[in-house]
Design a protein around this motif. Structure first.
Motif, PDB file in Angstrom:
ATOM      1  N   GLU A 211     -42.694  -3.585 -11.522  1.00  0.00           N
ATOM      2  CA  GLU A 211     -41.835  -2.735 -10.427  1.00  0.00           C
ATOM      3  C   GLU A 211     -40.996  -2.162 -10.898  1.00  0.00           C
ATOM      4  O   GLU A 211     -40.011  -1.837 -11.904  1.00  0.00           O
ATOM      5  CB  GLU A 211     -41.010  -4.256 -10.170  1.00  0.00           C
ATOM      6  CG  GLU A 211     -42.477  -5.681  -9.866  1.00  0.00           C
ATOM      7  CD  GLU A 211     -41.574  -6.601  -9.098  1.00  0.00           C
ATOM      8  OE1 GLU A 211     -40.632  -6.837  -8.038  1.00  0.00           O
ATOM      9  OE2 GLU A 211     -42.303  -7.996  -9.247  1.00  0.00           O
TER      10      GLU A 211
ATOM     11  N   THR B 103     -48.127   3.747   1.102  1.00  0.00           N
ATOM     12  CA  THR B 103     -47.705   3.096  -0.142  1.00  0.00           C
ATOM     13  C   THR B 103     -49.592   3.049  -0.775  1.00  0.00           C
ATOM     14  O   THR B 103     -50.086   2.432  -0.651  1.00  0.00           O
ATOM     15  CB  THR B 103     -46.976   1.755   0.342  1.00  0.00           C
ATOM     16  OG1 THR B 103     -46.271   1.272   0.923  1.00  0.00           O
ATOM     17  CG2 THR B 103     -47.285   1.057  -1.212  1.00  0.00           C
TER      18      THR B 103
ATOM     19  N   SER C  59     -47.334   6.043  -7.955  1.00  0.00           N
ATOM     20  CA  SER C  59     -46.697   6.107  -7.476  1.00  0.00           C
ATOM     21  C   SER C  59     -45.651   7.021  -7.808  1.00  0.00           C
ATOM     22  O   SER C  59     -45.682   8.549  -7.215  1.00  0.00           O
ATOM     23  CB  SER C  59     -45.249   5.724  -7.266  1.00  0.00           C
ATOM     24  OG  SER C  59     -44.584   5.840  -5.700  1.00  0.00           O
TER      25      SER C  59
ATOM     26  N   CYS D 137     -43.715   2.339 -10.507  1.00  0.00           N
ATOM     27  CA  CYS D 137     -44.990   2.230 -11.187  1.00  0.00           C
ATOM     28  C   CYS D 137     -45.121   3.886 -11.172  1.00  0.00           C
ATOM     29  O   CYS D 137     -45.344   5.072 -10.909  1.00  0.00           O
ATOM     30  CB  CYS D 137     -45.348   2.077  -9.045  1.00  0.00           C
ATOM     31  SG  CYS D 137     -47.635   2.601  -8.494  1.00  0.00           S
TER      32      CYS D 137
ATOM     33  N   GLN E  57     -36.580  -4.813 -11.983  1.00  0.00           N
ATOM     34  CA  GLN E  57     -36.998  -3.866 -12.873  1.00  0.00           C
ATOM     35  C   GLN E  57     -37.121  -3.750 -14.266  1.00  0.00           C
ATOM     36  O   GLN E  57     -38.068  -2.894 -15.100  1.00  0.00           O
ATOM     37  CB  GLN E  57     -36.165  -3.226 -12.568  1.00  0.00           C
ATOM     38  CG  GLN E  57     -35.359  -2.723 -10.819  1.00  0.00           C
ATOM     39  CD  GLN E  57     -35.958  -1.738 -10.281  1.00  0.00           C
ATOM     40  OE1 GLN E  57     -36.804  -0.609 -10.530  1.00  0.00           O
ATOM     41  NE2 GLN E  57     -36.873  -2.624  -8.939  1.00  0.00           N
TER      42      GLN E  57
ATOM     43  N   CYS F 136     -40.496   3.056  -3.275  1.00  0.00           N
ATOM     44  CA  CYS F 136     -41.926   3.816  -4.295  1.00  0.00           C
ATOM     45  C   CYS F 136     -42.589   5.195  -3.511  1.00  0.00           C
ATOM     46  O   CYS F 136     -43.432   5.363  -4.092  1.00  0.00           O
ATOM     47  CB  CYS F 136     -42.758   2.507  -4.809  1.00  0.00           C
ATOM     48  SG  CYS F 136     -43.614   1.907  -2.905  1.00  0.00           S
TER      49      CYS F 136
ATOM     50  N   CYS G 147     -44.591  -6.682  -4.620  1.00  0.00           N
ATOM     51  CA  CYS G 147     -45.744  -5.365  -5.774  1.00  0.00           C
ATOM     52  C   CYS G 147     -46.730  -5.437  -7.058  1.00  0.00           C
ATOM     53  O   CYS G 147     -46.409  -7.283  -7.164  1.00  0.00           O
ATOM     54  CB  CYS G 147     -44.502  -4.831  -6.003  1.00  0.00           C
ATOM     55  SG  CYS G 147     -44.525  -3.461  -8.028  1.00  0.00           S
TER      56      CYS G 147
ATOM     57  N   CYS H 113     -50.497   1.826  -3.279  1.00  0.00           N
ATOM     58  CA  CYS H 113     -51.048   0.220  -3.665  1.00  0.00           C
ATOM     59  C   CYS H 113     -51.077  -0.276  -2.202  1.00  0.00           C
ATOM     60  O   CYS H 113     -52.976  -1.525  -3.133  1.00  0.00           O
ATOM     61  CB  CYS H 113     -50.173  -0.396  -4.239  1.00  0.00           C
ATOM     62  SG  CYS H 113     -49.365  -0.639  -3.673  1.00  0.00           S
ATOM     63  N   LYS H 114     -51.362   0.016  -1.056  1.00  0.00           N
ATOM     64  CA  LYS H 114     -51.915  -0.889  -0.074  1.00  0.00           C
ATOM     65  C   LYS H 114     -52.704   0.417   0.683  1.00  0.00           C
ATOM     66  O   LYS H 114     -53.315   0.271   1.850  1.00  0.00           O
ATOM     67  CB  LYS H 114     -50.748  -1.135   0.302  1.00  0.00           C
ATOM     68  CG  LYS H 114     -50.117  -2.002  -0.488  1.00  0.00           C
ATOM     69  CD  LYS H 114     -48.851  -2.632   0.067  1.00  0.00           C
ATOM     70  CE  LYS H 114     -47.856  -3.938  -0.619  1.00  0.00           C
ATOM     71  NZ  LYS H 114     -47.297  -4.027  -0.028  1.00  0.00           N
TER      72      LYS H 114
ATOM     73  N   GLU I 263     -36.784 -10.136  -0.297  1.00  0.00           N
ATOM     74  CA  GLU I 263     -36.575  -8.950  -0.565  1.00  0.00           C
ATOM     75  C   GLU I 263     -36.339  -8.003   0.532  1.00  0.00           C
ATOM     76  O   GLU I 263     -36.599  -8.633   1.819  1.00  0.00           O
ATOM     77  CB  GLU I 263     -38.370  -8.445  -1.185  1.00  0.00           C
ATOM     78  CG  GLU I 263     -37.985  -7.220  -1.457  1.00  0.00           C
ATOM     79  CD  GLU I 263     -38.671  -5.828  -0.135  1.00  0.00           C
ATOM     80  OE1 GLU I 263     -38.616  -5.177  -0.273  1.00  0.00           O
ATOM     81  OE2 GLU I 263     -39.046  -6.550   0.897  1.00  0.00           O
TER      82      GLU I 263
ATOM     83  N   SER J 216     -41.274  -7.664   0.373  1.00  0.00           N
ATOM     84  CA  SER J 216     -42.770  -6.519   0.069  1.00  0.00           C
ATOM     85  C   SER J 216     -43.867  -7.376  -1.353  1.00  0.00           C
ATOM     86  O   SER J 216     -42.936  -7.632  -1.754  1.00  0.00           O
ATOM     87  CB  SER J 216     -42.460  -5.837  -0.206  1.00  0.00           C
ATOM     88  OG  SER J 216     -43.249  -4.158  -0.247  1.00  0.00           O
TER      89      SER J 216
END
Length: 334
Positions: free
Chosen positions: A176, A233, A182, A179, A120, A196, A172, A235-236, A275, A170
């Motif tokens: 991180e 999500t 988000s 975002c 982070q 997120c 990112c 970004c996806k 993760e 996952s």
């Protein structure tokens, strides 16, 4: 050559025990409050759970790392400092921090407490890592998932700080935990809200044989009746860009670096991280067991190592969209 630590997630006492039993060298966990970046209902540790988890891990020669990796909110700094005090008093093997102010507090109040720089903290350069070492005596830095193998190797050659990288989970592609995409859509900071895409902002609507996934009213994706739906999500998501509907930023996929273990070993990476503190104990057990077997095989013989098909099958089963990638480690698009 020093053996690489396998660092596993634990969102519960059951997950912690599974990680230890399957061969993790260290487990990272969080308290049940806003001091950790996976703060939501049904997750994380009470004081009683922590004591039991510490006894279980330490009794088997494993370490427990406390994730205190969010940024203190105005007027509530005492809660974050209390979390550091708790970690120190309970016998944490290290605390994972992002905020420099908390690092200063830990350095001054608990000089013997080992400090790790969280992902982070977004330290992607030698200068950033060295600044944290010089000012706060950090012992390890967790690198964001945006660096190539060559960039990681260069950092390792130039610092005495241990380097930890993600091996599975996952993926990112943003800063991180911070975002802006988000934050803009949900109004919540991913760093402080645990995820997120916070559950309160997620909605599903089925209409005319189509399933619509929205995040705070913003359409993220739509799915046909026979199409697997992913958690929305931003970004996806799939978007219409100049008439072409596709994944504009990133496909639903998970990082899988087991094919790269020999390179990571040879360059001197100190730890491989998995993760998923928000994931189930079953996920933890299967992924840790697979990574343990792969890492042991790679460390026995880096020259002849090759990931087994059953390892890849197991990891793909736990991947987003049932897809895996080596992410930025090799950047094949360059």
């Amino acid at each position: 050559m020093k053996a690489i630590d396998l660092v596993a997630p634990a969102g519960s006492l059951v997950a912690l025990k599974a990680a230890v039993d399957k061969g993790a060298n260290a487990v990272y966990l969080g308290l049940r409050n806003a001091t950790n970046a996976r703060n939501f209902g049904g997750l994380n540790f009470s004081d009683t759970d922590i004591r039991q988890g510490l006894a279980y891990a330490h009794g088997r020669g494993r370490q427990v790392l406390f994730a205190i990796n969010t940024y203190p909110q105005a007027g509530a700094v005492a809660e974050w400092r209390a979390a550091i005090d708790t970690a120190a008093s309970m016998g944490a093997d290290a605390v994972i921090l992002a905020d420099p102010g908390l690092m200063a507090y830990a350095r001054d109040r608990h000089p013997d407490l080992r400090l790790h720089l969280s992902v982070q903290g977004s330290a992607t350069t030698l200068d950033a890592i060295e600044l944290m070492r010089e000012q706060f005596a950090i012992k390890r830095a967790v690198l964001p998932r945006v660096l190539t193998l060559a960039e990681i190797a260069k950092i390792i050659r130039q610092t005495t700080v241990e380097i930890e990288v993600f091996g599975f989970g996952s993926l990112c592609v943003m800063a991180e935990g911070r975002c802006l995409l988000s934050s803009y859509v949900t109004g919540d900071s991913p760093n402080n809200k645990g995820v997120c895409s916070p559950a309160h902002a997620v909605s599903w609507e089925e209409k005319e044989h189509t399933l619509y996934a929205r995040l705070n009213g913003t359409l993220i994706d739509r799915y046909a009746p026979d199409e697997a739906a992913a958690y929305p999500t931003l970004c996806k998501g799939r978007f219409d860009v100049a008439g072409d509907v596709d994944y504009a930023l990133e496909e639903p996929t998970s990082l899988n670096a087991i094919a790269l273990l020999p390179q990571l070993i040879n360059m001197g990476v100190a730890a491989i991280k998995i993760e998923g503190r928000q994931r189930s104990p079953s996920y933890v057990a299967q992924v840790v067991g697979t990574l343990r077997a792969a890492l042991d095989a790679a460390q026995r013989d880096t020259e002849r190592y090759s990931p087994r098909a059953d390892w890849q099958t197991t990891l793909a089963r736990h991947a987003e969209g049932a897809q895996v990638t080596q992410g930025a480690f090799e950047r094949p698009w360059k």
